[in-house]
Design a protein around this motif. Structure first.
Motif, PDB file in Angstrom:
ATOM      1  N   GLU A 243       0.756  -1.208   0.154  1.00  0.00           N
ATOM      2  CA  GLU A 243       0.096   0.063   0.104  1.00  0.00           C
ATOM      3  C   GLU A 243       0.682   1.240  -0.025  1.00  0.00           C
ATOM      4  N   THR A 244       2.010   1.187   0.488  1.00  0.00           N
ATOM      5  CA  THR A 244       2.821   2.337   0.639  1.00  0.00           C
ATOM      6  C   THR A 244       4.268   2.344   0.042  1.00  0.00           C
ATOM      7  N   GLY A 245       4.517   1.131  -0.435  1.00  0.00           N
ATOM      8  CA  GLY A 245       5.907   1.285  -0.952  1.00  0.00           C
ATOM      9  C   GLY A 245       7.134   1.196  -0.007  1.00  0.00           C
ATOM     10  N   ILE A 246       7.016   1.162   1.308  1.00  0.00           N
ATOM     11  CA  ILE A 246       7.791   1.150   2.322  1.00  0.00           C
ATOM     12  C   ILE A 246       8.424  -0.157   2.580  1.00  0.00           C
ATOM     13  N   ALA A 247       9.742  -0.107   2.201  1.00  0.00           N
ATOM     14  CA  ALA A 247      10.450  -1.467   2.270  1.00  0.00           C
ATOM     15  C   ALA A 247      10.713  -2.033   4.020  1.00  0.00           C
ATOM     16  N   PRO A 248      10.718  -3.137   4.122  1.00  0.00           N
ATOM     17  CA  PRO A 248      10.744  -3.919   5.448  1.00  0.00           C
ATOM     18  C   PRO A 248      11.999  -3.206   6.266  1.00  0.00           C
ATOM     19  N   GLU A 249      13.069  -3.008   5.411  1.00  0.00           N
ATOM     20  CA  GLU A 249      14.334  -2.376   6.269  1.00  0.00           C
ATOM     21  C   GLU A 249      14.308  -1.101   6.830  1.00  0.00           C
ATOM     22  N   HIS A 250      13.054  -0.258   6.482  1.00  0.00           N
ATOM     23  CA  HIS A 250      12.560   0.844   6.867  1.00  0.00           C
ATOM     24  C   HIS A 250      11.641   0.813   8.147  1.00  0.00           C
ATOM     25  N   LEU A 251      11.375  -0.260   8.686  1.00  0.00           N
ATOM     26  CA  LEU A 251      10.541  -0.619   9.886  1.00  0.00           C
ATOM     27  C   LEU A 251      11.303  -1.069  10.990  1.00  0.00           C
ATOM     28  N   GLU A 252      10.923  -0.674  12.095  1.00  0.00           N
ATOM     29  CA  GLU A 252      11.281  -1.279  13.482  1.00  0.00           C
ATOM     30  C   GLU A 252       9.888  -1.546  14.358  1.00  0.00           C
ATOM     31  N   LEU A 253       9.659  -2.696  14.850  1.00  0.00           N
ATOM     32  CA  LEU A 253       8.660  -3.106  15.327  1.00  0.00           C
ATOM     33  C   LEU A 253       8.607  -2.368  16.939  1.00  0.00           C
ATOM     34  N   ILE A 254       7.693  -1.568  17.296  1.00  0.00           N
ATOM     35  CA  ILE A 254       7.709  -1.221  18.711  1.00  0.00           C
ATOM     36  C   ILE A 254       6.749  -2.285  19.426  1.00  0.00           C
ATOM     37  N   ALA A 255       5.571  -2.603  18.920  1.00  0.00           N
ATOM     38  CA  ALA A 255       4.578  -3.219  19.871  1.00  0.00           C
ATOM     39  C   ALA A 255       3.659  -3.936  18.843  1.00  0.00           C
ATOM     40  N   GLU A 256       3.009  -4.942  19.745  1.00  0.00           N
ATOM     41  CA  GLU A 256       1.669  -5.500  18.999  1.00  0.00           C
ATOM     42  C   GLU A 256       0.579  -5.547  19.949  1.00  0.00           C
ATOM     43  N   ALA A 257      -0.636  -5.069  19.513  1.00  0.00           N
ATOM     44  CA  ALA A 257      -1.532  -4.861  20.259  1.00  0.00           C
ATOM     45  C   ALA A 257      -1.750  -6.368  21.209  1.00  0.00           C
TER      46      ALA A 257
END
Length: 162
Positions: free
Chosen positions: A58-72
């Motif tokens: 949906e956004t074209g954002i690659a996984p390397e630009h993500l850092e997991l903070i939390a899961e509900a």
């Protein structure tokens, strides 16, 4: 229609460095409503994998630009309005049951590209978390309140007003 199941789905609250949340305007809606990325979980797919995949689609954002903070901590559910049941998702679902994930976006705005292979958004922007419940379609307002509550400890100084 209450005998219809809920569609399994994953949602993403994506925070930028300023604590703002990514929202997009759906292509298939004439409303001024904005929403966070979300999408259906494929059979055998882990919800977190769905969240990362849907965000990319949906956004074209690659996984390397993500850092997991939390899961509900729990799955969140919403029902479609009566007039929409039977018209979306092939008429197979009454709403969605969603696993929500909070990610930090570590890239730059130039790493966002909503003109993907199968675009879903016509526009995007960063919004203050306190704005989310006023930006979403009314039938998802309670869901967004629950998402905000689930991640409130991680939203920094952004106070949630309802």
């Amino acid at each position: 229609m209450t005998d219809l199941p809920y569609r399994p789905c994953a949602g993403v609250m994506l925070l930028n460095r300023d604590g703002q949340v990514f929202v997009g305007q759906r292509l298939d809606s004439t409303l001024e409503a904005w929403q966070m990325p979300q999408g259906g979980i494929d059979p055998g797919e882990a919800p977190r994998d769905t969240a990362v995949r849907e965000l990319g689609e949906e956004t074209g954002i690659a996984p390397e630009h993500l850092e997991l903070i939390a899961e509900a901590p729990v799955e969140l559910v919403y029902d479609l309005p009566d007039e929409m049941i039977g018209k979306v998702w092939g008429g197979r679902y009454r709403g969605q049951r969603q696993r929500w994930f909070l990610f930090r976006f570590t890239g730059q705005d130039s790493d966002v590209n909503i003109e993907t292979a199968h675009p879903e958004f016509r526009a995007w922007r960063w919004a203050d978390p306190a704005e989310l419940t006023t930006l979403i379609v009314p039938f998802k307002r309670r869901l967004y309140e629950e998402v905000l509550d689930a991640f409130s400890a991680h939203l920094g100084s952004a106070t949630i007003h309802r």
